[in-house]
Design a protein around this motif. Sequence first.
Motif, short mmCIF file in Angstrom:
data_model
loop_
_atom_site.label_atom_id
_atom_site.label_comp_id
_atom_site.label_asym_id
_atom_site.label_seq_id
_atom_site.Cartn_x
_atom_site.Cartn_y
_atom_site.Cartn_z
N THR A 2 -0.64 74.75 -49.11
CA THR A 2 0.45 75.72 -48.85
C THR A 2 0.45 76.72 -49.55
O THR A 2 1.04 76.35 -51.09
CB THR A 2 1.49 74.55 -48.81
OG1 THR A 2 0.57 73.72 -47.52
CG2 THR A 2 2.18 75.10 -47.60
N GLY A 74 -2.32 75.27 -43.88
CA GLY A 74 -2.84 73.36 -43.33
C GLY A 74 -2.70 72.75 -42.74
O GLY A 74 -3.68 71.64 -42.53
N SER A 77 -7.87 73.61 -40.69
CA SER A 77 -8.65 74.36 -41.90
C SER A 77 -10.73 74.07 -41.02
O SER A 77 -10.55 73.34 -40.33
CB SER A 77 -8.58 73.37 -42.73
OG SER A 77 -8.96 71.76 -42.21
#
Length: 200
Positions: A2, A74, A77
Amino acid sequence: MTCTRPTSSRGRPRSTASHQAVLDAVAHLLDVEHLGFEQLTIEGIAAQAGVGKQTIYRWWPHKAAVVLEAIQAGRLSLDIGEVPHTGDLTADLQAWMREARERVFTEGNIALVRSLVVALIASGGGVEEYLPGGSIQQGSQLAERLRAEREAGRLRADADVDAATFALLDPVVMKLIGAEVPEPRWLEALVDVVVAGIRA
């Protein structure tokens, strides 16, 4: 992985709760409901997040920007598995690359990545605006593994871990954008070349 996205100058200040709801909505629609990028709409994101469509447009110029921020934060992904740790860096990275080939090079992922690139080009935007400093690559478990190898003295003391991480991942990303599934021998050769350049 992040990191903070540059503050938007569009419209009123963001509501933190609504901002997170939008990112969560994108993740739900893509990961849980398995929508493709083409099927994903601002209207659908707004409905899932419980916010107005204009709220999203105040904060993001297009849906590609929303998806890119969800990746950066995040929420989304590419699942490429854990890097093995048997003590043999070259063998471990080659095994990891082979597993990544099976996990990443799917029709859905190829379509998503290519659509994002096309959307950014069409909008005049750039990936750097949404992913500053290569944050995904630098914060990856791959970079962490290489740093550990360097600290253990198995890589050169001056080995640039971030450069090595980019050298391993960027060619694979280009293959993904080009919808070209790399041969296992190509991936093994890529690992050989990079590791040889940083080994102590």
